[in-house]
Design an enzyme around this catalytic site. Structure first.
Site, PDB file in Angstrom:
ATOM      1  N   TYR A 182       0.852  -1.191   0.000  1.00  0.00           N
ATOM      2  CA  TYR A 182       0.000   0.000   0.000  1.00  0.00           C
ATOM      3  C   TYR A 182       0.884   1.236   0.000  1.00  0.00           C
ATOM      4  CZ  TYR A 182      -4.217   2.654   0.280  1.00  0.00           C
ATOM      5  OH  TYR A 182      -5.223   3.524  -0.031  1.00  0.00           O
ATOM      6  N   ARG A 235      -8.789  11.143  -7.994  1.00  0.00           N
ATOM      7  CA  ARG A 235      -7.898  11.772  -7.012  1.00  0.00           C
ATOM      8  C   ARG A 235      -7.146  10.682  -6.266  1.00  0.00           C
ATOM      9  NH1 ARG A 235      -6.941  12.767  -2.044  1.00  0.00           N
ATOM     10  NH2 ARG A 235      -8.624  11.351  -1.420  1.00  0.00           N
ATOM     11  N   LYS A 253      -6.331  -1.857  -0.947  1.00  0.00           N
ATOM     12  CA  LYS A 253      -7.200  -1.725   0.232  1.00  0.00           C
ATOM     13  C   LYS A 253      -7.797  -3.069   0.622  1.00  0.00           C
ATOM     14  CE  LYS A 253      -7.462   2.801   1.213  1.00  0.00           C
ATOM     15  NZ  LYS A 253      -7.409   3.448   2.524  1.00  0.00           N
ATOM     16  N   GLU A 325     -13.464   5.263  -2.554  1.00  0.00           N
ATOM     17  CA  GLU A 325     -12.027   5.498  -2.388  1.00  0.00           C
ATOM     18  C   GLU A 325     -11.493   6.428  -3.473  1.00  0.00           C
ATOM     19  OE1 GLU A 325      -8.933   5.195   0.056  1.00  0.00           O
ATOM     20  OE2 GLU A 325     -10.684   3.917   0.328  1.00  0.00           O
ATOM     21  N   ASP A 326     -10.854   7.499  -3.047  1.00  0.00           N
ATOM     22  CA  ASP A 326     -10.142   8.417  -3.940  1.00  0.00           C
ATOM     23  C   ASP A 326     -11.011   9.012  -5.043  1.00  0.00           C
ATOM     24  OD1 ASP A 326      -7.955   8.096  -2.391  1.00  0.00           O
ATOM     25  OD2 ASP A 326      -6.790   6.901  -3.789  1.00  0.00           O
ATOM     26  N   ASP A 348     -13.513   6.227   2.955  1.00  0.00           N
ATOM     27  CA  ASP A 348     -12.306   6.130   3.776  1.00  0.00           C
ATOM     28  C   ASP A 348     -11.546   7.442   3.815  1.00  0.00           C
ATOM     29  OD1 ASP A 348     -10.584   4.593   5.433  1.00  0.00           O
ATOM     30  OD2 ASP A 348      -9.153   4.468   3.781  1.00  0.00           O
ATOM     31  N   ASP A 349     -11.575   8.212   2.722  1.00  0.00           N
ATOM     32  CA  ASP A 349     -10.854   9.485   2.693  1.00  0.00           C
ATOM     33  C   ASP A 349     -11.479  10.497   3.642  1.00  0.00           C
ATOM     34  OD1 ASP A 349      -9.083   8.696   0.481  1.00  0.00           O
ATOM     35  OD2 ASP A 349     -10.929   8.695  -0.684  1.00  0.00           O
ATOM     36  N   ASN A 490      -0.250  11.770   1.380  1.00  0.00           N
ATOM     37  CA  ASN A 490       0.445  10.638   0.770  1.00  0.00           C
ATOM     38  C   ASN A 490       0.628  10.882  -0.729  1.00  0.00           C
ATOM     39  OD1 ASN A 490       0.670   8.824   3.034  1.00  0.00           O
ATOM     40  ND2 ASN A 490      -1.541   8.551   2.927  1.00  0.00           N
TER      41      ASN A 490
END
Length: 634
Positions: A182, A235, A253, A325-326, A348-349, A490
């Site tokens: 990850y 993103r 993930k 996610e993202d 999650d973000d 990150n």
């Protein structure tokens, strides 16, 4: 009927039409009389699936306790038990197919008895070695690689040929290998995903499939799905729009869902929704693997996502967990707001990052000698992560002080690309920034905001590297004996500052944690070990808690419960080293505790559907966790 038609069962691919079997048994030659006799009657087919107790695998009760309405058809959760006969549905003629299937393959760990019984003689070298020795050899091979991306590719290759060994290696060496599978290495993997793509690891749903998404979902061979991680690639980490190549994120993930949270691999489904990309470099790349068009927006995008969400629920049921996610800010907030009351969804973000950071702040407050309500918070970055963290912190402050959340928000300030978010900017602010527009004179620079507001906690979610300059850190140290500095962006290249910079510029007084790992720092003869504020602390255990309790919706109180459970895992020994999070080495136990706490809160709120409630939720959580030890085939 010959011996092979009656051999122990190897390949099972869920309770589906028998006519679909040749698709999966492509390398085998099963006698036609075996096919005809099985197709003739479902009762004949079921008889081949009886175990020694007379039960059919079609009717097996989930004895291990995984909730959410999904049965453990493959017996994956009873991974360390000796089975009297392998629990899959269809006999195959050749062991070669077994060696090619990552779920069943054990490589040289097949015993002499297994090789003889399952037609593996001659297909493997004569040596028989243990899973532990295989693991040792692979770790030595990984240590020979000097390029992190090569380690990532080696781990992905292992996952594709020997699933249990992959997870055993990852679990036993989680602190070393988590950054490989990850963040930060997965960021580079996504950037180069088109070049390293070898075989599909998830579902790709593009605009071409509009109107047929339910059909596409049914193409996935596993039917008992419990968790979906989905991205549209707009993103990816701090790297921007990577389009279809963002698939590395859902794959990574879900690997952690299994390794850290114990959700069995066959219950996990990575999905990338490809609506195009605005990344010109990718559009001009002849090897780009996604749609070569600019991103769909507006109604076209919304209709595709609506069809996807409807199809997922129709295909997998009410209790399927969908983790966003993202997604870019403008879609992430809208999707979460739209579907959180109709689906079991989790971003999650926004929510996972918030829970893990809140845990770090609560833990660090003990080191700083402050209550949560005594802090002043300043964020650099006001997107999904920043506003999500700020809101969860405000909710926790409100809960503890028994005051309105609006009052708690006044202690939290955010800086975006245009400066401090203040009330005079309300007309131009996006809706998710409005709660943080407080009365204050406009401030353009972060350094000036630090000097004027005198925050005790500085949190970076900007996605822009080296923005916590020497002057900013020195200003934080001037205002606080022990400033808390969280550089969360990150991958490592986008971190607001490094651990070495934080400790050096604060003269060793800062409490520091980051999104990606940094090595220990020597300063004035003392070794400082920084914490990693990694979402992997939260989402695997959080997801397991939802699944095992059959929870149908995500409530904010579940996130607060997860955060409090994580903060409680930090010990005095950790604090002595400057750590605000417990070591990753104990992550399976941490995840089980989070799962038990989340499940308890779900039962308290009336959101859990698995009844009766287990007496010991911690014991139940541990019993639900997938274990990658090899099975003994008979």
């Amino acid at each position: 009927m010959d011996k092979r038609a009656s051999s122990p069962i190897f390949h099972a691919y869920t309770k589906q039409s028998f006519f679909s079997i040749p698709r999966f048994c492509h390398a085998t030659a099963i006698r036609s009389d075996f096919f005809s006799s099985c197709v003739r009657s479902r009762f004949v087919m079921e008889s081949t699936m009886k175990d020694l107790s007379g039960e059919s695998v079609l009717d097996l009760i989930d004895k291990c306790g995984i909730g959410g309405g999904v049965r453990d058809v493959y017996g994956e959760d009873r991974a360390t038990e000796d089975q009297p006969i392998t629990p899959w549905a269809i006999s195959v003629a050749s062991g070669y197919s077994m060696l090619r299937d990552p779920r069943h393959n054990k490589g040289l760990a097949f015993s002499e008895k297994e090789r003889d019984a399952h037609y593996l003689k001659g297909l493997l070298p004569p040596a028989v070695i243990s899973q532990e020795l295989q693991e040792k050899r692979l770790l030595q091979i990984l240590h020979q690689y000097t390029v992190p991306l090569h380690k990532y590719m080696a781990m992905m290759d292992l996952q594709e040929r020997n699933e249990r060994l992959f997870y055993k290696l990852l679990i036993d060496n989680v602190e070393e290998l988590l950054p490989v599978v990850y963040t930060p290495v997965v960021g580079e993997a996504c950037q180069k995903y088109g070049s390293i793509f070898r075989r599909p690891q998830g579902l790709y749903i593009s605009l071409k499939e509009k109107g047929r998404i339910l059909e596409v979902l049914r193409n996935w061979p596993e039917k008992a799905i419990q968790v979906i991680v989905v991205t549209d690639g707009e993103r990816i980490l701090g790297l921007g729009d990577l389009g279809c190549q963002g698939m590395g994120i859902p794959v990574g993930k879900l690997s952690l869902y299994t390794a850290l949270g114990g959700v069995r691999p066959s219950a996990c489904l990575p999905i990338t929704i490809d609506v195009g990309t605005n990344n010109k470099k990718l559009l001009d790349d002849e090897f780009y693997i996604g749609l070569k068009q600019n991103r769909a927006t507006g109604q076209e995008y919304a209709e595709l996502l609506e069809e996807f969400m409807t199809a997922v629920k129709q295909n997998y049921g009410e209790k399927i967990l969908i983790q966003f996610e993202d997604f870019a800010n403008h879609n992430a907030f809208d999707l979460l707001a739209k579907y959180r009351t109709t689906h079991l969804v989790f971003n999650d973000d926004i929510q996972g990052t918030a829970a893990v950071v809140l845990a770090g702040v609560v833990s660090a407050s003990k080191l700083m000698g402050r209550d949560l309500a005594d802090h002043t918070f300043l964020f650099l970055g006001a997107g999904e992560a920043g506003t999500g963290i700020a809101e969860l912190i405000a909710l926790e402050m409100s809960k503890r002080a028994k005051t309105p959340v609006e009052e708690a928000r006044k202690k939290i300030w955010l800086v975006d690309s245009k400066g401090l978010i203040v009330s005079s900017r309300k007309e131009s602010l996006q809706h998710f920034k409005l709660p943080w527009a407080h009365e204050h004179e406009p401030v353009r620079e972060l350094l000036d905001a630090v000097k004027e507001l005198k925050p005790s906690v500085l949190i970076g979610t900007s996605g822009v590297g080296r923005t916590f300059t020497k002057e900013v850190v020195e200003a934080m140290a001037a205002n606080n004996e022990k400033p808390l500095i969280l550089a969360l962006s990150n991958p490592t290249s986008q971190s607001e500052c490094t651990a070495e910079e934080a400790y050096t510029w604060s003269e060793g007084r800062a409490i520091f944690a980051s999104g990606s790992p940094f090595p220990p720092v020597e300063y004035n003869g003392k070794t400082y070990v920084s914490g990693q504020s990694n979402n992997a602390y939260i989402f695997p255990g959080f997801g397991l808690g939802l699944i095992m309790s059959g929870t149908i919706r995500v409530h904010d109180d579940l996130l607060l419960a997860a955060s409090e459970a994580l903060a409680a895992q930090a010990t005095e020994e950790n604090y002595a080293k400057g750590l605000i999070y417990p070591p990753f080495a104990g992550i399976r136990k941490i995840s089980a505790q989070i799962a038990a706490t989340v499940a308890a809160k779900a039962y308290e709120l009336g959101l859990a559907t698995r009844l009766p409630r287990p007496k010991d939720l911690m014991e139940f959580a541990q019993s639900c966790m997938y274990t990658p030890t090899y099975r003994n085939y008979r």
